[in-house]
Scaffold this active site. Sequence first.
Site, mmCIF file in Angstrom:
data_model
loop_
_atom_site.group_PDB
_atom_site.id
_atom_site.type_symbol
_atom_site.label_atom_id
_atom_site.label_comp_id
_atom_site.label_asym_id
_atom_site.label_seq_id
_atom_site.Cartn_x
_atom_site.Cartn_y
_atom_site.Cartn_z
ATOM 1 N N GLU A 84 14.001 72.843 76.993
ATOM 2 C CA GLU A 84 15.426 72.533 77.049
ATOM 3 C C GLU A 84 15.834 72.470 75.590
ATOM 4 O O GLU A 84 15.231 71.733 74.802
ATOM 5 C CB GLU A 84 15.649 71.195 77.746
ATOM 6 N N SER A 85 16.865 73.241 75.211
ATOM 7 C CA SER A 85 17.090 73.445 73.782
ATOM 8 C C SER A 85 18.450 72.990 73.257
ATOM 9 O O SER A 85 18.705 73.083 72.060
ATOM 10 C CB SER A 85 16.928 74.944 73.462
ATOM 11 N N THR A 125 11.008 72.929 65.773
ATOM 12 C CA THR A 125 12.335 73.026 65.154
ATOM 13 C C THR A 125 12.448 72.132 63.924
ATOM 14 O O THR A 125 11.770 71.105 63.831
ATOM 15 C CB THR A 125 13.412 72.610 66.188
ATOM 16 N N LYS A 157 11.104 67.212 71.080
ATOM 17 C CA LYS A 157 10.385 68.258 70.330
ATOM 18 C C LYS A 157 9.360 67.611 69.388
ATOM 19 O O LYS A 157 8.242 68.112 69.221
ATOM 20 C CB LYS A 157 11.352 69.130 69.534
ATOM 21 N N PRO A 208 36.444 74.554 69.508
ATOM 22 C CA PRO A 208 36.196 73.122 69.304
ATOM 23 C C PRO A 208 35.192 72.849 68.183
ATOM 24 O O PRO A 208 33.998 73.058 68.351
ATOM 25 C CB PRO A 208 35.619 72.677 70.661
HETATM 26 P P1 NAD Z 1 16.912 78.882 75.173
HETATM 27 O O1 NAD Z 1 17.498 77.651 75.766
HETATM 28 O O2 NAD Z 1 17.786 80.065 74.911
HETATM 29 O O3 NAD Z 1 15.711 79.402 76.100
HETATM 30 C C1 NAD Z 1 14.794 78.553 76.682
HETATM 31 C C2 NAD Z 1 14.004 79.334 77.750
HETATM 32 O O4 NAD Z 1 13.008 78.464 78.292
HETATM 33 C C3 NAD Z 1 14.864 79.815 78.922
HETATM 34 O O5 NAD Z 1 14.523 81.139 79.257
HETATM 35 C C4 NAD Z 1 14.481 78.868 80.045
HETATM 36 O O6 NAD Z 1 14.607 79.437 81.341
HETATM 37 C C5 NAD Z 1 13.031 78.560 79.699
HETATM 38 N N1 NAD Z 1 12.583 77.274 80.258
HETATM 39 C C6 NAD Z 1 13.211 76.076 80.179
HETATM 40 N N2 NAD Z 1 12.503 75.145 80.829
HETATM 41 C C7 NAD Z 1 11.396 75.753 81.307
HETATM 42 C C8 NAD Z 1 10.268 75.309 82.046
HETATM 43 N N3 NAD Z 1 10.146 74.037 82.433
HETATM 44 N N4 NAD Z 1 9.293 76.210 82.346
HETATM 45 C C9 NAD Z 1 9.399 77.509 81.960
HETATM 46 N N5 NAD Z 1 10.455 77.981 81.276
HETATM 47 C C10 NAD Z 1 11.437 77.117 80.951
HETATM 48 O O7 NAD Z 1 16.179 78.404 73.857
HETATM 49 P P2 NAD Z 1 16.007 79.133 72.431
HETATM 50 O O8 NAD Z 1 17.186 78.842 71.605
HETATM 51 O O9 NAD Z 1 15.568 80.519 72.666
HETATM 52 O O10 NAD Z 1 14.796 78.277 71.832
HETATM 53 C C11 NAD Z 1 13.446 78.644 72.121
HETATM 54 C C12 NAD Z 1 12.519 77.653 71.444
HETATM 55 O O11 NAD Z 1 12.737 77.678 70.047
HETATM 56 C C13 NAD Z 1 12.730 76.203 71.874
HETATM 57 O O12 NAD Z 1 11.468 75.593 71.962
HETATM 58 C C14 NAD Z 1 13.546 75.592 70.748
HETATM 59 O O13 NAD Z 1 13.269 74.215 70.630
HETATM 60 C C15 NAD Z 1 13.020 76.371 69.554
HETATM 61 N N6 NAD Z 1 13.962 76.549 68.423
HETATM 62 C C16 NAD Z 1 15.213 77.052 68.646
HETATM 63 C C17 NAD Z 1 16.043 77.294 67.544
HETATM 64 C C18 NAD Z 1 17.427 77.868 67.741
HETATM 65 O O14 NAD Z 1 18.177 77.948 66.758
HETATM 66 N N7 NAD Z 1 17.821 78.310 68.931
HETATM 67 C C19 NAD Z 1 15.599 77.008 66.255
HETATM 68 C C20 NAD Z 1 14.302 76.479 66.072
HETATM 69 C C21 NAD Z 1 13.499 76.278 67.168
HETATM 70 O O1 DAU Z 2 17.993 73.637 63.815
HETATM 71 C C1 DAU Z 2 17.395 74.220 64.936
HETATM 72 C C2 DAU Z 2 18.166 73.856 66.185
HETATM 73 O O2 DAU Z 2 19.388 74.585 66.154
HETATM 74 C C3 DAU Z 2 17.384 74.168 67.458
HETATM 75 O O3 DAU Z 2 16.245 73.346 67.506
HETATM 76 C C4 DAU Z 2 18.250 73.936 68.708
HETATM 77 O O4 DAU Z 2 17.558 74.330 69.867
HETATM 78 C C5 DAU Z 2 19.510 74.760 68.571
HETATM 79 O O5 DAU Z 2 20.367 74.534 69.682
HETATM 80 C C6 DAU Z 2 20.237 74.424 67.271
HETATM 81 O O6 DAU Z 2 20.754 73.070 67.307
HETATM 82 P P1 DAU Z 2 22.214 72.699 66.722
HETATM 83 O O7 DAU Z 2 22.638 71.446 67.350
HETATM 84 O O8 DAU Z 2 22.223 72.797 65.247
HETATM 85 O O9 DAU Z 2 23.040 73.978 67.285
HETATM 86 P P2 DAU Z 2 24.472 74.075 68.014
HETATM 87 O O10 DAU Z 2 24.781 75.539 68.110
HETATM 88 O O11 DAU Z 2 24.564 73.255 69.244
HETATM 89 O O12 DAU Z 2 25.443 73.440 66.924
HETATM 90 C C7 DAU Z 2 25.491 73.939 65.600
HETATM 91 C C8 DAU Z 2 26.478 73.086 64.822
HETATM 92 O O13 DAU Z 2 27.819 73.333 65.326
HETATM 93 C C9 DAU Z 2 26.264 71.581 64.983
HETATM 94 O O14 DAU Z 2 26.557 70.942 63.766
HETATM 95 C C10 DAU Z 2 27.268 71.157 66.053
HETATM 96 C C11 DAU Z 2 28.401 72.134 65.820
HETATM 97 N N1 DAU Z 2 29.198 72.502 67.024
HETATM 98 C C12 DAU Z 2 28.517 72.968 68.102
HETATM 99 C C13 DAU Z 2 29.195 73.338 69.244
HETATM 100 C C14 DAU Z 2 28.445 73.838 70.469
HETATM 101 C C15 DAU Z 2 30.579 72.421 67.013
HETATM 102 O O15 DAU Z 2 31.197 72.022 66.007
HETATM 103 N N2 DAU Z 2 31.255 72.785 68.151
HETATM 104 C C16 DAU Z 2 30.618 73.240 69.267
HETATM 105 O O16 DAU Z 2 31.297 73.529 70.287
#
Ligand code: NAD
Ligand code: DAU
Length: 339
Positions: A84-85, A125, A157, A208
Amino acid sequence: MNIIVTGGAGFIGSNFVFHMLKAHPDYRIICLDKLTYAGNLSTLEPVMDNPNFRFVKADICDKEAVDKLFEEEKPDIVVNFAAESHVDRSIENPQIFLETNIIGTSVLMDACRKYGIKRYHQVSTDEVYGDLPLDRPDLFFTEETPIHTSSPYSSSKAGADLLVLAYHRTYGLPVSLSRCSNNYGPYHFPEKLIPLMIIRALHDESLPVYGDGMNVRDWLYVEDHCKAIDLIIHEGKVGEVYNVGGHNEMANIDIVRLILKELNKPESLITYVTDRKGHDRRYAIDPTKIHNDLGWLPETKFADGIVKTIKWYLDNEAWWQPIISGEYQNYYEKMYGDK
Ligand code: NAD
Ligand code: DAU
């Protein structure tokens, strides 16, 4: 080489699946994904018929399903993206974050212990380090920065990270971890800042911005993150943590303004809204270790990556429109329900 990629139907996981099938045409990639709201099987459609690829719908918390897959596939490497991310969702409902992000990680690692594995890689992360002040641009997260979390998401995490390191020390499990900064690029789920703002701007809807919009994130093009993980699982040292980031800090408001400019939309769409609870102020990664030890450097500059990303969303409405309408969640049943 057989590699299980969990969470491969999500944003970074799917980009990693594409990268690995291309970079290592002799590898077999098995994607295990529960297909939560964030998992989108249509993303993986281009590789579904690739003989080196297999998709399995399962929950990483389901020990029986995980063990069955390990028995069938005898993986050499497991890369765990499944999580869950989304921070905002974790503030609304922490429970599922603890289940998937911590319990799920332990189930995967128990299977690794039972069936043997060359490498278990945990995709973590930079949020586990908490945040940095805006008025200290000289400070960065290194691998030695203490864990100090702010949200239920980052705490879950961090809990998983500690468990991964404990499995290494206690059971000798060959693990590695990467802690990356914010990713952006194709297939980013439109609840996150960049895709949300692109899609809302295209619809002339209000954008927003939380709080004063001055919170800083350190953005990395998703392909660069995938290449870093590929390098770590092959050449990274067992038991080590690697920070991944490209020194690309941007205030949220500047990102939103840039998107509006690229789309030729007015800044009057910007709406300042109530701040996120516990909102981290600034993230900034020091990537010295992965650069010095493994030679990794980011390849995509933000100025190019953001234009590429905006263009991708303009060209791929067929990917995000079903997400906005909710229709994508019927995709698995429609395509694979009877298989
Ligand atoms: P995402 O939410 O887009 O994708 C998560 C995926 O995991 C989905 O396909 C979902 O169906 C699957 N999933 C969730 N719960 C599950 C479960 N119980 N069993 C099997 N599959 C399950 O996430 P993302 O942004 O691609 O992030 C992937 C990983 O990278 C995460 O571990 C996140 O913490 C890490 N991460 C993300 C970012 C970012 O900027 N998005 C940065 C650093 C690290
Ligand atoms: O740093 C890595 C992380 O980056 C990952 O571990 C997470 O899975 C990923 O979701 C991301 O987290 P953030 O909270 O930084 O990302 P998000 O896109 O939700 O928000 C980015 C920034 O923008 C944060 O400061 C909150 C702000 N924001 C976000 C949303 C969704 C807004 O101002 N308005 C919005 O509607």
